[in-house]
Enzyme design. Structure first.
Site, PDB file in Angstrom:
ATOM      1  N   ARG A 150       3.542   2.686  -4.346  1.00 17.10           N
ATOM      2  CA  ARG A 150       2.264   2.240  -4.300  1.00 17.10           C
ATOM      3  C   ARG A 150       2.052   1.212  -5.299  1.00 17.10           C
ATOM      4  O   ARG A 150       2.926   1.097  -6.239  1.00 17.10           O
ATOM      5  CB  ARG A 150       1.184   3.201  -4.528  1.00 17.10           C
ATOM      6  CG  ARG A 150       0.919   4.119  -3.456  1.00 17.10           C
ATOM      7  CD  ARG A 150       0.163   5.491  -3.825  1.00 17.10           C
ATOM      8  NE  ARG A 150       0.110   6.429  -2.938  1.00 17.10           N
ATOM      9  CZ  ARG A 150       0.571   7.528  -3.064  1.00 17.10           C
ATOM     10  NH1 ARG A 150       1.556   7.598  -4.217  1.00 17.10           N
ATOM     11  NH2 ARG A 150       0.559   8.611  -2.241  1.00 17.10           N
ATOM     12  N   LYS A 174       0.206   9.906  -7.742  1.00 13.20           N
ATOM     13  CA  LYS A 174      -1.318  10.719  -7.715  1.00 13.20           C
ATOM     14  C   LYS A 174      -0.969  11.947  -8.196  1.00 13.20           C
ATOM     15  O   LYS A 174      -0.239  12.608  -7.881  1.00 13.20           O
ATOM     16  CB  LYS A 174      -1.907  10.532  -6.322  1.00 13.20           C
ATOM     17  CG  LYS A 174      -1.909   9.004  -5.879  1.00 13.20           C
ATOM     18  CD  LYS A 174      -2.654   9.262  -4.600  1.00 13.20           C
ATOM     19  CE  LYS A 174      -3.328   7.787  -4.061  1.00 13.20           C
ATOM     20  NZ  LYS A 174      -4.013   7.999  -2.639  1.00 13.20           N
ATOM     21  N   HIS A 246      -0.648  -3.675   0.708  1.00 20.17           N
ATOM     22  CA  HIS A 246      -0.334  -2.423   1.185  1.00 20.17           C
ATOM     23  C   HIS A 246       0.523  -2.390   2.300  1.00 20.17           C
ATOM     24  O   HIS A 246       1.131  -1.206   2.492  1.00 20.17           O
ATOM     25  CB  HIS A 246      -1.516  -1.486   0.986  1.00 20.17           C
ATOM     26  CG  HIS A 246      -1.565  -0.085   0.790  1.00 20.17           C
ATOM     27  ND1 HIS A 246      -1.030   0.660  -0.219  1.00 20.17           N
ATOM     28  CD2 HIS A 246      -1.482   1.161   1.956  1.00 20.17           C
ATOM     29  CE1 HIS A 246      -1.093   1.877  -0.021  1.00 20.17           C
ATOM     30  NE2 HIS A 246      -1.297   2.264   1.121  1.00 20.17           N
ATOM     31  N   ARG A 249       4.158  -0.915   2.188  1.00 23.15           N
ATOM     32  CA  ARG A 249       4.210   0.451   1.905  1.00 23.15           C
ATOM     33  C   ARG A 249       4.528   1.074   3.500  1.00 23.15           C
ATOM     34  O   ARG A 249       5.299   1.702   3.991  1.00 23.15           O
ATOM     35  CB  ARG A 249       3.160   1.269   1.348  1.00 23.15           C
ATOM     36  CG  ARG A 249       3.230   2.531   1.208  1.00 23.15           C
ATOM     37  CD  ARG A 249       2.303   3.230   0.141  1.00 23.15           C
ATOM     38  NE  ARG A 249       1.937   4.643   0.095  1.00 23.15           N
ATOM     39  CZ  ARG A 249       2.598   5.511  -0.351  1.00 23.15           C
ATOM     40  NH1 ARG A 249       3.761   5.235  -0.961  1.00 23.15           N
ATOM     41  NH2 ARG A 249       2.510   6.907  -0.370  1.00 23.15           N
ATOM     42  N   HIS A 272       3.661  11.745  -0.058  1.00 21.62           N
ATOM     43  CA  HIS A 272       2.520  12.488   0.570  1.00 21.62           C
ATOM     44  C   HIS A 272       2.562  13.844   0.221  1.00 21.62           C
ATOM     45  O   HIS A 272       3.421  14.363   0.116  1.00 21.62           O
ATOM     46  CB  HIS A 272       2.549  11.888   2.210  1.00 21.62           C
ATOM     47  CG  HIS A 272       2.268  10.666   2.541  1.00 21.62           C
ATOM     48  ND1 HIS A 272       2.749  10.122   3.808  1.00 21.62           N
ATOM     49  CD2 HIS A 272       1.375   9.759   1.938  1.00 21.62           C
ATOM     50  CE1 HIS A 272       2.231   8.928   3.656  1.00 21.62           C
ATOM     51  NE2 HIS A 272       1.393   8.557   2.465  1.00 21.62           N
ATOM     52  N   TYR A 281       2.608   7.384  11.100  1.00 24.69           N
ATOM     53  CA  TYR A 281       3.721   6.126  11.248  1.00 24.69           C
ATOM     54  C   TYR A 281       4.490   6.592  12.605  1.00 24.69           C
ATOM     55  O   TYR A 281       5.129   5.706  13.168  1.00 24.69           O
ATOM     56  CB  TYR A 281       4.468   6.188  10.205  1.00 24.69           C
ATOM     57  CG  TYR A 281       3.911   5.732   8.898  1.00 24.69           C
ATOM     58  CD1 TYR A 281       3.408   4.468   8.793  1.00 24.69           C
ATOM     59  CD2 TYR A 281       3.746   6.673   8.026  1.00 24.69           C
ATOM     60  CE1 TYR A 281       3.125   4.008   7.712  1.00 24.69           C
ATOM     61  CE2 TYR A 281       3.050   6.054   6.801  1.00 24.69           C
ATOM     62  CZ  TYR A 281       2.586   4.599   6.513  1.00 24.69           C
ATOM     63  OH  TYR A 281       2.035   4.146   5.555  1.00 24.69           O
TER      64      TYR A 281
END
Length: 300
Positions: A150, A174, A246, A249, A272, A281
């Protein structure tokens, strides 16, 4: 809003920053959603968050739909307020969560946009490799495409996070989660060239720090700065269509899956928490296969 409400929001934002380690970009959405709900409360004559009931929450959702908002936007706002009240419950500032039973609209499957390989080649060529900033931009672009990290993760990379012996990078994602992501030979060469011949020049005579990417004044490159640079590269490449940084990514994940990578590996590389976040995806790759079939099969 009264003092109670202001203090509640402040405490919640502090919780998101410290305990959840959310980015300023994400926190900005939480602030905006809570502020919008506060305006609704004022219009309804509700003087504090603890006075909100289930009926009020349902009425607010109805109001959101009346504004013709997308289902995804409505779902996000409900999720935000549900999390906010969950926090207030934990802190014993309210007695119930009025949004806990509110049904979120199901968002339609929205396929992420990505760059084709030829488009990526054009983006790389758009970096002026004859200048210091052009070489920095190339290293930045190569790393983002090579790792799928990211923009916010990219700006937090320190020099020590790079391991050139194993061609891997330690990424802080994150929720303070860390993961190691490999990078290829093109990113390797671009990063080596940037660190050895560009970074020191940009930082000459400036305050020293350990962040990998620096701006034109030698300071750490912020997420906003990364987005600005990428937007300029995309504009210089004269690519058409709706484009945002983005997409790099999305491109990383799509190209891996198109070339045979398994989904679990892509999930780990992207950082993730849930496989469902990566599965979107597969829709992209299936669409890619379908278009290839229709374009090339003689009886399609």
């Amino acid at each position: 809003m009264n003092k109670f409400s202001d203090e509640s929001v402040y405490s919640f934002i502090e919780y998101l920053q410290i305990e959840k380690n959310y980015s300023e970009y994400t926190i900005g959405f939480y602030k905006k959603d809570i502020e919008q709900f506060s305006l609704f409360m004022n219009a309804q004559g509700i003087d504090s968050f603890k006075s909100v009931e289930y009926f009020d929450a349902r009425l607010y959702v109805t109001d959101l739909y009346s504004q013709k908002l997308a289902r995804a936007s409505v779902a996000r706002k409900i999720s935000c307020l549900r999390s906010f009240y969950k926090f207030l419950l934990r802190e014993k500032l309210v007695k119930e969560n009025p949004f806990v039973l509110v049904i979120q609209p199901k968002a339609g499957v929205r396929l992420p946009n990505f760059f084709y390989e030829e488009e990526m080649r054009i983006l790389f060529e758009a970096c002026d490799n004859s200048t210091l900033l052009g070489k920095r931009n190339l290293a930045l672009l190569e790393l983002l495409y090579a790792t799928g990290i990211r923009v916010s993760e990219c700006s937090n990379i320190l020099i020590k996070d790079l391991d050139f012996d194993f061609a891997t990078i330690l990424v802080k994602g994150k929720g303070r989660k860390e993961r190691y992501v490999p990078f290829g030979s093109f990113a390797y060469d671009a990063l080596q060239g940037y660190i050895s011949g560009v970074r020191d020049e940009l930082m000459k005579g400036k305050q020293q720090h350990n962040y990998l990417f620096v701006n034109s004044r030698g300071g750490p490159l912020t997420p906003r700065g990364v987005r600005y640079i990428l937007s300029n590269i995309i504009e210089s490449a004269s690519l058409t269509g709706k484009i945002h940084p983005h997409m790099l990514r999305h491109t990383f994940a799509t190209h891996l899956l198109n070339n045979g990578a398994d989904m679990r590996t892509v999930q780990e590389l992207l950082g993730h928490a849930h496989l469902s976040s990566t599965q979107v995806y597969t829709h992209v790759t299936k669409e890619h296969l379908r278009k290839t079939y229709l374009n090339h099969h003689p009886r399609a």
